[in-house]
Each structure stands twice: as structure tokens, then as C-alpha cells.
Design a protein around this motif. Structure first.
Motif, PDB file in Angstrom:
ATOM      1  N   LYS A  75      -7.767  14.217   0.602  1.00 39.99           N
ATOM      2  CA  LYS A  75      -8.783  13.336   0.012  1.00 39.99           C
ATOM      3  C   LYS A  75     -10.187  13.801   0.376  1.00 39.99           C
ATOM      4  CE  LYS A  75      -6.025   9.100  -0.380  1.00 39.99           C
ATOM      5  NZ  LYS A  75      -6.293   8.825  -1.810  1.00 39.99           N
ATOM      6  N   LEU A  76     -10.370  14.250   1.603  1.00 43.21           N
ATOM      7  CA  LEU A  76     -11.684  14.733   2.022  1.00 43.21           C
ATOM      8  C   LEU A  76     -12.059  16.017   1.296  1.00 43.21           C
ATOM      9  CD1 LEU A  76     -11.471  14.012   5.855  1.00 43.21           C
ATOM     10  CD2 LEU A  76     -12.940  12.857   4.191  1.00 43.21           C
ATOM     11  N   ASP A  77     -11.066  16.880   1.054  1.00 42.78           N
ATOM     12  CA  ASP A  77     -11.333  18.102   0.290  1.00 42.78           C
ATOM     13  C   ASP A  77     -11.818  17.768  -1.116  1.00 42.78           C
ATOM     14  OD1 ASP A  77     -10.746  19.928   2.270  1.00 42.78           O
ATOM     15  OD2 ASP A  77      -8.623  20.095   1.729  1.00 42.78           O
ATOM     16  N   GLU A  78     -11.207  16.749  -1.728  1.00 43.39           N
ATOM     17  CA  GLU A  78     -11.591  16.372  -3.090  1.00 43.39           C
ATOM     18  C   GLU A  78     -13.025  15.863  -3.159  1.00 43.39           C
ATOM     19  OE1 GLU A  78      -8.876  13.505  -4.570  1.00 43.39           O
ATOM     20  OE2 GLU A  78      -7.272  14.952  -4.950  1.00 43.39           O
ATOM     21  N   ALA A  79     -13.455  15.172  -2.125  1.00 44.18           N
ATOM     22  CA  ALA A  79     -14.780  14.547  -2.146  1.00 44.18           C
ATOM     23  C   ALA A  79     -15.697  15.120  -1.073  1.00 44.18           C
ATOM     24  CB  ALA A  79     -14.650  13.041  -1.955  1.00 44.18           C
ATOM     25  N   ALA A  80     -15.455  16.376  -0.686  1.00 48.39           N
ATOM     26  CA  ALA A  80     -16.190  16.961   0.440  1.00 48.39           C
ATOM     27  C   ALA A  80     -17.694  16.974   0.216  1.00 48.39           C
ATOM     28  CB  ALA A  80     -15.683  18.387   0.699  1.00 48.39           C
ATOM     29  N   MET A  98       0.850  -1.191   0.000  1.00 50.53           N
ATOM     30  CA  MET A  98       0.000   0.000   0.000  1.00 50.53           C
ATOM     31  C   MET A  98       0.886   1.242   0.000  1.00 50.53           C
ATOM     32  SD  MET A  98      -2.805   1.199   2.823  1.00 50.53           S
ATOM     33  CE  MET A  98      -3.696  -0.327   2.693  1.00 50.53           C
ATOM     34  N   HIS A  99       0.689   2.103  -0.983  1.00 58.41           N
ATOM     35  CA  HIS A  99       1.563   3.251  -1.121  1.00 58.41           C
ATOM     36  C   HIS A  99       0.914   4.551  -0.642  1.00 58.41           C
ATOM     37  CE1 HIS A  99       4.669   1.044  -3.367  1.00 58.41           C
ATOM     38  NE2 HIS A  99       3.637   0.347  -3.822  1.00 58.41           N
ATOM     39  N   ASP A 100      -0.419   4.578  -0.548  1.00 55.80           N
ATOM     40  CA  ASP A 100      -1.091   5.740   0.006  1.00 55.80           C
ATOM     41  C   ASP A 100      -1.063   5.667   1.529  1.00 55.80           C
ATOM     42  OD1 ASP A 100      -1.753   6.868  -2.416  1.00 55.80           O
ATOM     43  OD2 ASP A 100      -3.628   5.747  -2.582  1.00 55.80           O
ATOM     44  N   ALA A 101      -1.067   6.845   2.151  1.00 51.14           N
ATOM     45  CA  ALA A 101      -1.124   6.871   3.610  1.00 51.14           C
ATOM     46  C   ALA A 101      -2.506   6.476   4.108  1.00 51.14           C
ATOM     47  CB  ALA A 101      -0.741   8.255   4.127  1.00 51.14           C
ATOM     48  N   VAL A 102      -3.531   6.857   3.365  1.00 51.19           N
ATOM     49  CA  VAL A 102      -4.904   6.521   3.744  1.00 51.19           C
ATOM     50  C   VAL A 102      -5.682   6.117   2.497  1.00 51.19           C
ATOM     51  CG1 VAL A 102      -5.019   7.975   5.806  1.00 51.19           C
ATOM     52  CG2 VAL A 102      -5.572   8.949   3.593  1.00 51.19           C
ATOM     53  N   ASN A 159      -2.486  14.920   6.768  1.00 50.75           N
ATOM     54  CA  ASN A 159      -2.432  15.799   5.591  1.00 50.75           C
ATOM     55  C   ASN A 159      -3.058  15.135   4.375  1.00 50.75           C
ATOM     56  OD1 ASN A 159      -1.183  17.867   6.995  1.00 50.75           O
ATOM     57  ND2 ASN A 159       0.892  17.217   6.443  1.00 50.75           N
ATOM     58  N   GLN A 160      -2.739  13.850   4.166  1.00 50.80           N
ATOM     59  CA  GLN A 160      -3.300  13.174   2.999  1.00 50.80           C
ATOM     60  C   GLN A 160      -4.796  12.931   3.164  1.00 50.80           C
ATOM     61  OE1 GLN A 160      -2.695   8.904   1.187  1.00 50.80           O
ATOM     62  NE2 GLN A 160      -0.960  10.196   0.590  1.00 50.80           N
ATOM     63  N   LEU A 161      -5.207  12.633   4.386  1.00 52.57           N
ATOM     64  CA  LEU A 161      -6.630  12.450   4.639  1.00 52.57           C
ATOM     65  C   LEU A 161      -7.394  13.735   4.350  1.00 52.57           C
ATOM     66  CD1 LEU A 161      -9.054  10.862   5.649  1.00 52.57           C
ATOM     67  CD2 LEU A 161      -8.390  11.460   7.989  1.00 52.57           C
ATOM     68  N   LYS A 162      -6.864  14.861   4.795  1.00 45.53           N
ATOM     69  CA  LYS A 162      -7.523  16.147   4.541  1.00 45.53           C
ATOM     70  C   LYS A 162      -7.622  16.412   3.044  1.00 45.53           C
ATOM     71  CE  LYS A 162      -7.436  21.050   5.751  1.00 45.53           C
ATOM     72  NZ  LYS A 162      -7.743  21.474   4.366  1.00 45.53           N
ATOM     73  N   ARG A 191     -14.729   2.075   5.281  1.00 45.11           N
ATOM     74  CA  ARG A 191     -13.565   1.916   6.149  1.00 45.11           C
ATOM     75  C   ARG A 191     -12.462   2.863   5.709  1.00 45.11           C
ATOM     76  NH1 ARG A 191     -15.967  -2.887   6.979  1.00 45.11           N
ATOM     77  NH2 ARG A 191     -15.434  -4.093   8.844  1.00 45.11           N
ATOM     78  N   LEU A 192     -11.748   3.384   6.692  1.00 45.81           N
ATOM     79  CA  LEU A 192     -10.565   4.191   6.434  1.00 45.81           C
ATOM     80  C   LEU A 192      -9.353   3.331   6.776  1.00 45.81           C
ATOM     81  CD1 LEU A 192      -9.184   6.890   5.741  1.00 45.81           C
ATOM     82  CD2 LEU A 192      -9.371   7.492   8.167  1.00 45.81           C
ATOM     83  N   ILE A 193      -8.597   2.952   5.761  1.00 50.13           N
ATOM     84  CA  ILE A 193      -7.431   2.095   5.948  1.00 50.13           C
ATOM     85  C   ILE A 193      -6.191   2.981   6.046  1.00 50.13           C
ATOM     86  CG2 ILE A 193      -6.141   0.132   5.059  1.00 50.13           C
ATOM     87  CD1 ILE A 193      -9.132  -0.344   5.799  1.00 50.13           C
ATOM     88  N   ILE A 194      -5.420   2.811   7.110  1.00 48.84           N
ATOM     89  CA  ILE A 194      -4.258   3.654   7.386  1.00 48.84           C
ATOM     90  C   ILE A 194      -2.977   2.857   7.202  1.00 48.84           C
ATOM     91  CG2 ILE A 194      -3.056   5.011   9.148  1.00 48.84           C
ATOM     92  CD1 ILE A 194      -5.754   5.583  10.416  1.00 48.84           C
ATOM     93  N   ASN A 195      -2.042   3.429   6.480  1.00 51.88           N
ATOM     94  CA  ASN A 195      -0.719   2.815   6.316  1.00 51.88           C
ATOM     95  C   ASN A 195       0.077   3.064   7.597  1.00 51.88           C
ATOM     96  OD1 ASN A 195       1.876   2.047   5.646  1.00 51.88           O
ATOM     97  ND2 ASN A 195       1.783   2.898   3.582  1.00 51.88           N
TER      98      ASN A 195
END
Length: 214
Positions: A34-39, A1-5, A29-32, A15-19
Motif C-alpha cells: 500500500k505504501l508503494d502505491e501511494a509513496a 475487515m478483510h484487509d490486513a491494514v 507485506n500488505q502495508l509495504k 490512522r493505520l488500522i491493523i487486522n
């Protein structure tokens, strides 16, 4: 898995899968991002399960994670089940047969679909990536692509004429909604805004997406 979340959709929710090999600051930072993109996609009050929260994160980190999700109207639910990380880059994107007619479920695919890959799902589909030429997405509900769609997208596959197809760049080789088909023109202009395809008066039309569609 290369993404942090990574967000993953399943029959019992999101589910939120965390590296666990990534430092917590980068995870937030990466979660924020991704959430901004799909807010505007997530429904307020949606519960997000975090399998890693109990064993991997300390108390303060869990509070920060829950606070960030709450900022976007999401509820954090900790669960103690284990999640085995694996490299999914070359895994086929196929949905088990028992999911194909689950029309009220949303499937989140956290990566780009490459040419030759085909995804079939009975509900709505969100793709956190692109749909490349030669890839196919078939959904019983809506299709939302947080990237460029150059492949085939078929929304409302079981006859839902209210279904839509939305992408940041909607330059698909073919669009289908219910039983209608639209083909991309030869001299297609690249759009600079998010677009949505829908049925209007028995034709598929493409128009700028309104707030809440992406």
C-alpha cells in the motif's frame, strides 16, 4: 475487515488500522504494498497513529512497523485507544457534515466506491480503489484515485481552480474542477499511464501525471 491494514483519515490525522487476526508478516507485506502505491502522496514527516500497536504487537514487531513507516518518511505514533473492527463492505460512504468544509484535511477512503455511492468532503480525497460508474466523488481539494475512475469526479468544488483529479485509469463519465465540466468522448481510449486532469486557460485538460501526483 478483510484487509490486513487500512489507512483511515480523520480530523486528527491518519490512522493505520491493523487486522489483529492476520499474522504479522502478512501485515508488513500488505502495508509495504500500500505504501508503494501511494509513496509519492504522503508528505515526509506525516504522523500515522496505530491504535493496535500497544496491545497487539510486541516490542520487536512495533520496531519493525515503525521502521517500515520511517522508510517512507512517516512517523509511527502508538496510541492506546481501542478500534472496533467491523465489516464496511456495504456501509454508505458518507462524510459527516462537520467535515464537509474542512478544506485542509485529507480523507482516505480504503475501498472502491460502487454505483449509487456519493462521497462529499471539504478537503482532498484519496480513494484506495476504483470509482465505479454511477458513483460520485466531490472534494474541495484534489482527488487521487489509486485505481480506475469511471464515475463522476468533482475536485475544487468550492471554487479551487488549482485542484486536480488524478487516477491510474482516468476514464470518468464526467470530470468537474471548480465550475468547469468535461465529458468523456464516446471513443475514449484506455490510457496505459497515470493521468491528471487540471484547468489550463479556462479548459479542463488531461495529461500524464508527473512524479509526486500519485
Amino acid at each position: 475487515m478483510h484487509d490486513a491494514v487500512i489507512f483511515k483519515g480523520s480530523r486528527d490525522g491518519i490512522r493505520l488500522i491493523i487486522n489483529q487476526s492476520v499474522e504479522f508478516g502478512f501485515i508488513l507485506n500488505q502495508l509495504k504494498a500500500k505504501l508503494d502505491e501511494a509513496a509519492d502522496f504522503f508528505t515526509a514527516g506525516t504522523t500515522v497513529k496505530v491504535p493496535a500497536a500497544i496491545g497487539f504487537l510486541n516490542g520487536q514487531q512495533r520496531e519493525e512497523l515503525a521502521g517500515l513507516l520511517a522508510h517512507y518518511g512517516l512517523q509511527c505514533a502508538e496510541c492506546d485507544e481501542e478500534y472496533h473492527q467491523e465489516d464496511e463492505r456495504d456501509a454508505p460512504v458518507e462524510v459527516p457534515a462537520e467535515l464537509e468544509r474542512h478544506e485542509h484535511e485529507t480523507l482516505i477512503v480504503p475501498r472502491t466506491l460502487r454505483g449509487g455511492q456519493k462521497l462529499v468532503h471539504g478537503g482532498s480525497v484519496i480513494i484506495d480503489g476504483d470509482v465505479n460508474p454511477g458513483a460520485e466523488v466531490i472534494a474541495g481539494g484534489n482527488i487521487t484515485i489509486l485505481g480506475t475512475c469511471r464515475g463522476l469526479a468533482h475536485a475544487g468544488a468550492y471554487g479551487n481552480h488549482e485542484a486536480t483529479i488524478t487516477a491510474k485509469r482516468l476514464i470518468a463519465s464526467q470530470l468537474r474542477i471548480a465550475g468547469l465540466i468535461a465529458r468523456a468522448p464516446d471513443n475514449l481510449d484506455v490510457s496505459t499511464y497515470v493521468e491528471t486532469a487540471r484547468i489550463d486557460n479556462h479548459y479542463i485538460i488531461i495529461e500524464p501525471a508527473t512524479l509526486g501526483e500519485v
